[in-house]
Design a protein around this motif. Structure first.
Motif, PDB file in Angstrom:
ATOM      1  N   MET A  89       0.813  -1.216   0.000  1.00 47.84           N
ATOM      2  CA  MET A  89       0.000   0.000   0.000  1.00 47.84           C
ATOM      3  C   MET A  89       0.851   1.273   0.000  1.00 47.84           C
ATOM      4  N   ALA A  90       2.130   1.168   0.363  1.00 43.90           N
ATOM      5  CA  ALA A  90       3.006   2.335   0.348  1.00 43.90           C
ATOM      6  C   ALA A  90       3.699   2.501  -0.999  1.00 43.90           C
ATOM      7  N   ASN A  91       3.357   1.652  -1.955  1.00 44.99           N
ATOM      8  CA  ASN A  91       3.925   1.728  -3.300  1.00 44.99           C
ATOM      9  C   ASN A  91       2.882   2.334  -4.235  1.00 44.99           C
ATOM     10  N   PRO A  92       3.006   3.611  -4.606  1.00 40.31           N
ATOM     11  CA  PRO A  92       1.998   4.251  -5.446  1.00 40.31           C
ATOM     12  C   PRO A  92       1.734   3.509  -6.757  1.00 40.31           C
ATOM     13  N   ALA A  93       2.757   2.895  -7.346  1.00 43.72           N
ATOM     14  CA  ALA A  93       2.564   2.171  -8.611  1.00 43.72           C
ATOM     15  C   ALA A  93       1.641   0.962  -8.409  1.00 43.72           C
ATOM     16  N   LYS A  94       1.777   0.283  -7.277  1.00 43.85           N
ATOM     17  CA  LYS A  94       0.918  -0.869  -6.986  1.00 43.85           C
ATOM     18  C   LYS A  94      -0.531  -0.417  -6.757  1.00 43.85           C
ATOM     19  N   VAL A  95      -0.684   0.681  -6.030  1.00 45.27           N
ATOM     20  CA  VAL A  95      -2.028   1.212  -5.766  1.00 45.27           C
ATOM     21  C   VAL A  95      -2.684   1.654  -7.071  1.00 45.27           C
ATOM     22  N   LEU A  96      -1.942   2.358  -7.920  1.00 44.50           N
ATOM     23  CA  LEU A  96      -2.505   2.794  -9.205  1.00 44.50           C
ATOM     24  C   LEU A  96      -2.842   1.597 -10.085  1.00 44.50           C
ATOM     25  N   GLY A  97      -2.049   0.521  -9.997  1.00 44.45           N
ATOM     26  CA  GLY A  97      -2.375  -0.711 -10.721  1.00 44.45           C
ATOM     27  C   GLY A  97      -3.676  -1.320 -10.230  1.00 44.45           C
ATOM     28  N   PHE A  98      -3.942  -1.207  -8.927  1.00 45.32           N
ATOM     29  CA  PHE A  98      -5.207  -1.699  -8.369  1.00 45.32           C
ATOM     30  C   PHE A  98      -6.386  -0.838  -8.838  1.00 45.32           C
ATOM     31  N   LEU A  99      -6.165   0.468  -8.921  1.00 47.15           N
ATOM     32  CA  LEU A  99      -7.244   1.376  -9.308  1.00 47.15           C
ATOM     33  C   LEU A  99      -7.499   1.389 -10.822  1.00 47.15           C
ATOM     34  N   ASP A 100      -6.600   0.852 -11.602  1.00 44.83           N
ATOM     35  CA  ASP A 100      -6.718   0.849 -13.067  1.00 44.83           C
ATOM     36  C   ASP A 100      -7.537  -0.358 -13.529  1.00 44.83           C
ATOM     37  N   ILE A 101      -8.854  -0.307 -13.306  1.00 45.77           N
ATOM     38  CA  ILE A 101      -9.695  -1.457 -13.651  1.00 45.77           C
ATOM     39  C   ILE A 101      -9.904  -1.592 -15.156  1.00 45.77           C
ATOM     40  N   ALA A 102      -9.647  -0.531 -15.918  1.00 48.96           N
ATOM     41  CA  ALA A 102      -9.813  -0.608 -17.372  1.00 48.96           C
ATOM     42  C   ALA A 102      -8.525  -1.039 -18.067  1.00 48.96           C
ATOM     43  N   GLY A 103      -7.415  -1.057 -17.340  1.00 53.64           N
ATOM     44  CA  GLY A 103      -6.122  -1.415 -17.927  1.00 53.64           C
ATOM     45  C   GLY A 103      -5.636  -2.738 -17.370  1.00 53.64           C
ATOM     46  N   SER A 104      -4.376  -2.753 -16.964  1.00 54.83           N
ATOM     47  CA  SER A 104      -3.801  -3.980 -16.405  1.00 54.83           C
ATOM     48  C   SER A 104      -4.043  -3.991 -14.896  1.00 54.83           C
TER      49      SER A 104
END
Length: 135
Positions: free
Chosen positions: A22-37
């Motif tokens: 959760m402290a890794n912004p790239a991982k969080v953004l990957g979770f929030l990117d439901i239309a992408g990867s």
């Protein structure tokens, strides 16, 4: 004892954020990117948090005092109003843009990362604007 328990709770929370990603912004953004990867792994972290929190809140509702003697402070209302909706919108927008929310921001700032320090400064500025406008 209160200071020690607050420190230990913060330490466990911070380590948990790091271990969970959760402290890794790239991982969080990957979770929030439901239309992408989409990376669904943080959904398991959130589900785990709910599983731990539900029984804890059930116990807390039955108590008038916390374990260390302070008065129990639980939300008094369950209504959804304009302030809650706007606050949720601002929080969600910031989380989606930066991939960071307040807890991980403190972890990132504590590690000295410029992005964490910048987010922390922006968060504090937002809190100041809210307090100034609420008067």
């Amino acid at each position: 004892m209160k200071l020690v328990s607050a420190f230990l709770a913060g330490l466990v929370f911070g380590v948990g954020l790091i271990v969970a990603g959760m402290a890794n912004p790239a991982k969080v953004l990957g979770f929030l990117d439901i239309a992408g990867s989409w990376d669904p792994s943080l959904a398991l972290v959130m589900a785990g948090a709910v599983v731990v929190a539900l029984p804890a809140f059930a116990v807390a509702k039955r108590r008038s005092r916390a374990l260390l003697g302070d008065e129990m402070q639980l939300p008094a209302t369950r209504s959804v109003d304009r302030r809650l909706l706007l606050g949720s919108l601002v929080f969600g927008s910031g989380w989606g843009l930066a991939g960071v929310c307040p807890g991980p921001a403190l972890v990132l700032a504590g590690s000295g990362l410029p992005s964490g320090l910048l987010f922390l400064a922006a968060m504090l500025a937002g809190m100041w604007v809210h307090r100034a406008s609420a008067r």
